[in-house]
Design a protein around this motif. Structure first.
Motif, PDB file in Angstrom:
ATOM      1  N   GLY A  68       0.776  -1.239   0.000  1.00  0.00           N
ATOM      2  CA  GLY A  68       0.000   0.000   0.000  1.00  0.00           C
ATOM      3  C   GLY A  68       0.798   1.273   0.000  1.00  0.00           C
ATOM      4  N   LYS A  69       1.983   1.275  -0.593  1.00  0.00           N
ATOM      5  CA  LYS A  69       2.858   2.437  -0.509  1.00  0.00           C
ATOM      6  C   LYS A  69       2.694   3.426  -1.657  1.00  0.00           C
ATOM      7  N   ILE A  70       1.790   3.177  -2.581  1.00  0.00           N
ATOM      8  CA  ILE A  70       1.581   4.118  -3.676  1.00  0.00           C
ATOM      9  C   ILE A  70       0.435   5.055  -3.303  1.00  0.00           C
ATOM     10  N   ILE A  71       0.727   6.357  -3.227  1.00  0.00           N
ATOM     11  CA  ILE A  71      -0.271   7.350  -2.817  1.00  0.00           C
ATOM     12  C   ILE A  71      -0.396   8.415  -3.901  1.00  0.00           C
ATOM     13  N   VAL A  72      -1.602   8.585  -4.440  1.00  0.00           N
ATOM     14  CA  VAL A  72      -1.861   9.628  -5.435  1.00  0.00           C
ATOM     15  C   VAL A  72      -2.010  10.960  -4.713  1.00  0.00           C
ATOM     16  N   ILE A  73      -1.239  11.964  -5.141  1.00  0.00           N
ATOM     17  CA  ILE A  73      -1.256  13.258  -4.452  1.00  0.00           C
ATOM     18  C   ILE A  73      -1.655  14.415  -5.365  1.00  0.00           C
ATOM     19  N   GLY A  74      -1.845  14.154  -6.658  1.00  0.00           N
ATOM     20  CA  GLY A  74      -2.180  15.271  -7.531  1.00  0.00           C
ATOM     21  C   GLY A  74      -2.367  14.860  -8.973  1.00  0.00           C
ATOM     22  N   LYS A  75      -2.332  15.859  -9.845  1.00  0.00           N
ATOM     23  CA  LYS A  75      -2.607  15.631 -11.256  1.00  0.00           C
ATOM     24  C   LYS A  75      -1.754  16.563 -12.106  1.00  0.00           C
ATOM     25  N   ILE A  76      -1.360  16.076 -13.263  1.00  0.00           N
ATOM     26  CA  ILE A  76      -0.620  16.891 -14.224  1.00  0.00           C
ATOM     27  C   ILE A  76      -1.607  17.754 -15.002  1.00  0.00           C
ATOM     28  N   VAL A  77      -1.289  19.043 -15.115  1.00  0.00           N
ATOM     29  CA  VAL A  77      -2.146  19.993 -15.829  1.00  0.00           C
ATOM     30  C   VAL A  77      -1.315  20.665 -16.927  1.00  0.00           C
ATOM     31  N   SER A  78      -1.885  21.647 -17.578  1.00  0.00           N
ATOM     32  CA  SER A  78      -1.182  22.322 -18.660  1.00  0.00           C
ATOM     33  C   SER A  78      -0.019  23.155 -18.123  1.00  0.00           C
ATOM     34  N   LYS A  79       0.929  23.397 -18.968  1.00  0.00           N
ATOM     35  CA  LYS A  79       2.092  24.208 -18.597  1.00  0.00           C
ATOM     36  C   LYS A  79       1.672  25.599 -18.156  1.00  0.00           C
ATOM     37  N   GLU A  80       0.652  26.140 -18.792  1.00  0.00           N
ATOM     38  CA  GLU A  80       0.190  27.495 -18.492  1.00  0.00           C
ATOM     39  C   GLU A  80      -0.353  27.612 -17.063  1.00  0.00           C
ATOM     40  N   GLU A  81      -0.872  26.516 -16.516  1.00  0.00           N
ATOM     41  CA  GLU A  81      -1.418  26.559 -15.160  1.00  0.00           C
ATOM     42  C   GLU A  81      -0.336  26.537 -14.096  1.00  0.00           C
ATOM     43  N   GLY A  82       0.858  26.130 -14.478  1.00  0.00           N
ATOM     44  CA  GLY A  82       1.976  26.143 -13.547  1.00  0.00           C
ATOM     45  C   GLY A  82       1.870  25.085 -12.468  1.00  0.00           C
ATOM     46  N   LEU A  83       2.586  25.311 -11.384  1.00  0.00           N
ATOM     47  CA  LEU A  83       2.649  24.368 -10.260  1.00  0.00           C
ATOM     48  C   LEU A  83       1.842  24.948  -9.108  1.00  0.00           C
ATOM     49  N   LYS A  84       0.785  24.229  -8.689  1.00  0.00           N
ATOM     50  CA  LYS A  84      -0.126  24.754  -7.677  1.00  0.00           C
ATOM     51  C   LYS A  84      -0.393  23.720  -6.591  1.00  0.00           C
ATOM     52  N   ILE A  85      -0.797  24.206  -5.447  1.00  0.00           N
ATOM     53  CA  ILE A  85      -1.270  23.355  -4.369  1.00  0.00           C
ATOM     54  C   ILE A  85      -2.680  23.788  -4.000  1.00  0.00           C
ATOM     55  N   VAL A  86      -3.538  22.805  -3.758  1.00  0.00           N
ATOM     56  CA  VAL A  86      -4.903  23.068  -3.312  1.00  0.00           C
ATOM     57  C   VAL A  86      -4.933  22.825  -1.820  1.00  0.00           C
ATOM     58  N   ASP A  87      -5.253  23.855  -1.035  1.00  0.00           N
ATOM     59  CA  ASP A  87      -5.201  23.725   0.421  1.00  0.00           C
ATOM     60  C   ASP A  87      -6.435  22.998   0.948  1.00  0.00           C
ATOM     61  N   PHE A  88      -6.536  22.869   2.253  1.00  0.00           N
ATOM     62  CA  PHE A  88      -7.619  22.111   2.871  1.00  0.00           C
ATOM     63  C   PHE A  88      -8.981  22.776   2.679  1.00  0.00           C
ATOM     64  N   GLN A  89      -8.999  24.057   2.333  1.00  0.00           N
ATOM     65  CA  GLN A  89     -10.257  24.762   2.073  1.00  0.00           C
ATOM     66  C   GLN A  89     -10.619  24.765   0.593  1.00  0.00           C
ATOM     67  N   GLY A  90      -9.792  24.104  -0.244  1.00  0.00           N
ATOM     68  CA  GLY A  90     -10.063  24.041  -1.672  1.00  0.00           C
ATOM     69  C   GLY A  90      -9.524  25.213  -2.460  1.00  0.00           C
ATOM     70  N   GLU A  91      -8.742  26.082  -1.813  1.00  0.00           N
ATOM     71  CA  GLU A  91      -8.173  27.239  -2.490  1.00  0.00           C
ATOM     72  C   GLU A  91      -6.853  26.866  -3.162  1.00  0.00           C
TER      73      GLU A  91
END
Length: 333
Positions: free
Chosen positions: A298-321
């Motif tokens: 059980g060591k594989i954990i999905v943490i995010g998704k690849i998006v377009s280059k234009e969207e850059g690198l983002k984090i979605v916080d616990f409030q969805g922001e």
């Protein structure tokens, strides 16, 4: 006893006394001008090198020589694993002050050789020199990977999922404890200290992932999630969105963060030295990854998704922001 009292020749003889390279692969090892090893035509050789400098990468008072020997090799093994390969041959050079105790360097080599035996790595050569100040460790590790199984950073595609093989931030939490000189009396403190001083080995995970045929890109987490994920994004020409609620943060890391008033998410994304594998795969292969998780406890954990280059690198916080962040993580300069 100091190494200045026995000299280089006797030191090398002592350190290499119980090294037994595989005779089926190693043609000439330590004792000649260069090592010679056999290669297979259907495989690619992988070469990686790391330098560890006292005062920058380690402090002698915060890590045992055995742990330092193990860690020096483990961080190189992580690079080979990031390519889907298996480590095979090791060369090591150390620069030592003349007042270094023989017992210290023997313990350092014991930690390294113990890991060699566990991982079937041949120690085939190196060098020892005098350092005017502090210890410097230089390791070259040679690995191999089947041509069709090699993984690189540049294959991530928009829509891919982003995953890791284990907990994040534990090593950084352990380092914070060491830097603050706090005792390791509790099990949760010992857990994060071990994560920092004895990083995990992900060779088995790497080999299973590379054999799956569904991983599109991979890197090891040495400099922090944001910096290393940024490397995948840069090489692949994409962006990424990760979710704070999905980051695998251990209970021990959380307890240390509460104790030291630290933000566990910040440690998870910017702490560095987790030495887990960070990789991407198509969402249509999620069921396949769940099956692999069963093989890997059980060591594989999905943490995010690849998006377009234009969207850059983002984090979605616990409030969805969503927050767009600049790259963070360890930087030598």
């Amino acid at each position: 006893m100091l190494i200045s009292e026995i000299g280089e020749v006797q030191l090398i003889k002592g350190l290499t006394r119980d090294i037994f390279p595989d005779p089926e692969v190693v043609v000439t090892g330590i004792g000649d001008d260069a090592a010679a090893v056999k290669t297979a035509e259907d495989k690619l050789q992988l070469f990686t090198k790391d330098v560890l400098v006292e005062g920058i990468h380690f402090l002698r008072e915060t890590i045992s020589p055995w742990q330092l020997g193990r860690k020096s090799l483990a961080v190189n093994i992580s690079d080979i694993a990031a390519m889907g390969g298996a480590p095979r041959h090791l060369l090591i050079a150390v620069a030592l002050p003349s007042n270094t105790e023989v017992e210290w360097i023997e313990e350092f080599y014991r930690g390294m050789k113990d890991l060699c035996r566990i991982c079937s790595i041949n120690l085939i050569g190196g060098d020892t020199v005098r350092s005017p100040q502090g210890i410097t460790i230089s390791i070259t590790l040679i690995g191999e990977v089947e041509r069709e199984r090699m993984l690189v950073r540049s294959g991530a595609r928009e829509g891919d999922l982003v995953a890791v093989t284990g907990f994040l931030g534990a090593s950084a939490a352990g380092l914070e404890l060491l830097l603050q000189g706090l005792p390791s009396q509790n099990e949760w403190e010992k857990e994060v200290l071990k994560a920092h001083q004895e990083p995990p080995l992900r060779i088995k995970e790497s080999r299973i992932l590379s054999a799956s045929g569904v991983v599109t890109s991979m890197i090891d987490l040495s400099d922090g999630l944001y910096k290393d994920l940024g490397e995948i994004c840069s090489a692949s020409g994409v962006g990424a969105r990760i979710f704070a609620s999905s980051l695998p943060i251990s209970d021990a890391t959380g307890r240390v963060c509460r104790h030291l008033t630290l933000d566990p998410v910040s440690l998870a994304v910017s702490g560095g030295e987790d030495y887990e594998l960070l990789f991407t795969f198509s969402e249509e292969n999620l069921a396949r990854m769940k099956d692999l998780s069963g093989e890997l406890e059980g060591k594989i954990i999905v943490i995010g998704k690849i998006v377009s280059k234009e969207e850059g690198l983002k984090i979605v916080d616990f409030q969805g922001e969503e927050t767009k962040l600049t790259r963070k993580g360890f930087d030598h300069f």
